[in-house]
Design a protein around this motif. Structure first.
Motif, PDB file in Angstrom:
ATOM      1  N   CYS A  79      49.019 -21.903 -44.514  1.00  0.00           N
ATOM      2  CA  CYS A  79      47.726 -22.582 -44.547  1.00  0.00           C
ATOM      3  C   CYS A  79      46.684 -21.719 -43.854  1.00  0.00           C
ATOM      4  O   CYS A  79      47.011 -20.740 -43.180  1.00  0.00           O
ATOM      5  CB  CYS A  79      47.812 -23.965 -43.898  1.00  0.00           C
ATOM      6  N   ASP A  80      45.445 -22.116 -44.048  1.00  0.00           N
ATOM      7  CA  ASP A  80      44.314 -21.467 -43.384  1.00  0.00           C
ATOM      8  C   ASP A  80      43.703 -22.464 -42.413  1.00  0.00           C
ATOM      9  O   ASP A  80      43.797 -23.685 -42.618  1.00  0.00           O
ATOM     10  CB  ASP A  80      43.269 -21.024 -44.417  1.00  0.00           C
ATOM     11  N   ILE A  81      43.066 -21.929 -41.378  1.00  0.00           N
ATOM     12  CA  ILE A  81      42.390 -22.763 -40.383  1.00  0.00           C
ATOM     13  C   ILE A  81      41.068 -22.100 -40.015  1.00  0.00           C
ATOM     14  O   ILE A  81      40.844 -20.922 -40.331  1.00  0.00           O
ATOM     15  CB  ILE A  81      43.258 -22.961 -39.112  1.00  0.00           C
ATOM     16  N   ASP A  82      40.204 -22.839 -39.326  1.00  0.00           N
ATOM     17  CA  ASP A  82      38.979 -22.251 -38.798  1.00  0.00           C
ATOM     18  C   ASP A  82      39.321 -21.207 -37.739  1.00  0.00           C
ATOM     19  O   ASP A  82      40.367 -21.310 -37.076  1.00  0.00           O
ATOM     20  CB  ASP A  82      38.079 -23.326 -38.182  1.00  0.00           C
ATOM     21  N   GLU A  83      38.447 -20.241 -37.583  1.00  0.00           N
ATOM     22  CA  GLU A  83      38.661 -19.147 -36.623  1.00  0.00           C
ATOM     23  C   GLU A  83      38.881 -19.667 -35.199  1.00  0.00           C
ATOM     24  O   GLU A  83      39.778 -19.224 -34.494  1.00  0.00           O
ATOM     25  CB  GLU A  83      37.442 -18.207 -36.662  1.00  0.00           C
ATOM     26  N   GLU A  84      38.074 -20.626 -34.791  1.00  0.00           N
ATOM     27  CA  GLU A  84      38.134 -21.113 -33.409  1.00  0.00           C
ATOM     28  C   GLU A  84      39.116 -22.268 -33.277  1.00  0.00           C
ATOM     29  O   GLU A  84      39.097 -23.209 -34.073  1.00  0.00           O
ATOM     30  CB  GLU A  84      36.740 -21.569 -32.959  1.00  0.00           C
ATOM     31  N   LEU A  85      39.983 -22.183 -32.273  1.00  0.00           N
ATOM     32  CA  LEU A  85      40.931 -23.258 -31.983  1.00  0.00           C
ATOM     33  C   LEU A  85      40.267 -24.267 -31.052  1.00  0.00           C
ATOM     34  O   LEU A  85      39.535 -23.891 -30.140  1.00  0.00           O
ATOM     35  CB  LEU A  85      42.202 -22.704 -31.332  1.00  0.00           C
ATOM     36  N   GLY A  86      40.556 -25.552 -31.279  1.00  0.00           N
ATOM     37  CA  GLY A  86      40.037 -26.604 -30.411  1.00  0.00           C
ATOM     38  C   GLY A  86      41.029 -26.941 -29.308  1.00  0.00           C
ATOM     39  O   GLY A  86      41.924 -26.150 -28.970  1.00  0.00           O
ATOM     40  N   GLU A  87      40.887 -28.137 -28.770  1.00  0.00           N
ATOM     41  CA  GLU A  87      41.768 -28.606 -27.700  1.00  0.00           C
ATOM     42  C   GLU A  87      43.145 -28.961 -28.259  1.00  0.00           C
ATOM     43  O   GLU A  87      43.256 -29.493 -29.353  1.00  0.00           O
ATOM     44  CB  GLU A  87      41.167 -29.848 -27.038  1.00  0.00           C
ATOM     45  N   THR A  88      44.167 -28.689 -27.463  1.00  0.00           N
ATOM     46  CA  THR A  88      45.522 -29.086 -27.844  1.00  0.00           C
ATOM     47  C   THR A  88      45.813 -30.483 -27.294  1.00  0.00           C
ATOM     48  O   THR A  88      45.093 -30.978 -26.417  1.00  0.00           O
ATOM     49  CB  THR A  88      46.578 -28.097 -27.299  1.00  0.00           C
ATOM     50  N   ASN A  89      46.864 -31.087 -27.796  1.00  0.00           N
ATOM     51  CA  ASN A  89      47.315 -32.396 -27.322  1.00  0.00           C
ATOM     52  C   ASN A  89      48.840 -32.332 -27.222  1.00  0.00           C
ATOM     53  O   ASN A  89      49.547 -32.949 -27.996  1.00  0.00           O
ATOM     54  CB  ASN A  89      46.856 -33.494 -28.277  1.00  0.00           C
TER      55      ASN A  89
END
Length: 173
Positions: A108-118
């Motif tokens: 899969c592809d994702i946005d360049e910037e990672l957000g917060e983890t949970n």
């Protein structure tokens, strides 16, 4: 989905014991030769992000949820089936002797910037964190852990096999 490999843990003499099925989804996210992995300090290994599929979820929904929780991935899209890895492993709780785990792997592809983890409590305690690493370096590190460490977990053989397959099939094209 194609079967990538089926393995039986060497400590199991027979599959004729009480068992249960656990379904998991795992994400393959590449940027050139870099791959998004989870490094786990407790086991000193790199694993594909992902985990158990919840009741009522399909495989892709489980993948998206797990990828977002463990890595902070955002806008997960262009999801494509890669293959399924099946394993039979000992289960160390009273209710069953064996867990049959099916890991459904997707690119899969994702946005360049990672957000917060949970992350779950045990994941935090195990020192799990999302990292970008060169595929070749991750394979080399896991092989070194398999050879030289007594900390290794049961999933490292699966993860190293998957990384090698990703290298051979997805990086050579």
């Amino acid at each position: 989905m194609r079967l990538l490999k089926s393995t039986v843990h060497p400590s199991l003499n027979s599959l004729d014991q009480s068992s249960f099925l656990r379904l998991a989804a795992r994400g393959i996210v590449l940027k050139g030769e870099e791959i998004l992995m989870l490094y786990t300090q407790r086991y000193d290994d790199y694993t594909l992000p992902g985990g158990g599929i919840d009741e009522g979820e399909n495989q892709v929904e489980g993948l998206i949820r797990e990828l977002a929780e463990e890595t902070g991935a955002q806008n997960i899209h262009n999801v494509k089936a890669f293959g399924m890895y099946e394993e039979f492993r000992p289960w160390y709780k009273e209710d069953f002797d064996i867990v049959q785990m099916r890991s459904y792997c997707y690119t899969c592809d994702i946005d360049e910037e990672l957000g917060e983890t949970n992350l779950e409590d045990y994941e935090v305690k195990n020192g799990m964190k999302a990292v970008w690493i060169n595929v070749h370096d991750a394979i080399k590190h896991n092989l070194d852990t398999i050879k030289n460490s007594d900390k290794k977990g049961m999933s490292i053989e699966r993860e190293t096999f998957l990384l090698s397959l990703i290298r051979d099939e997805l990086l050579s094209s």
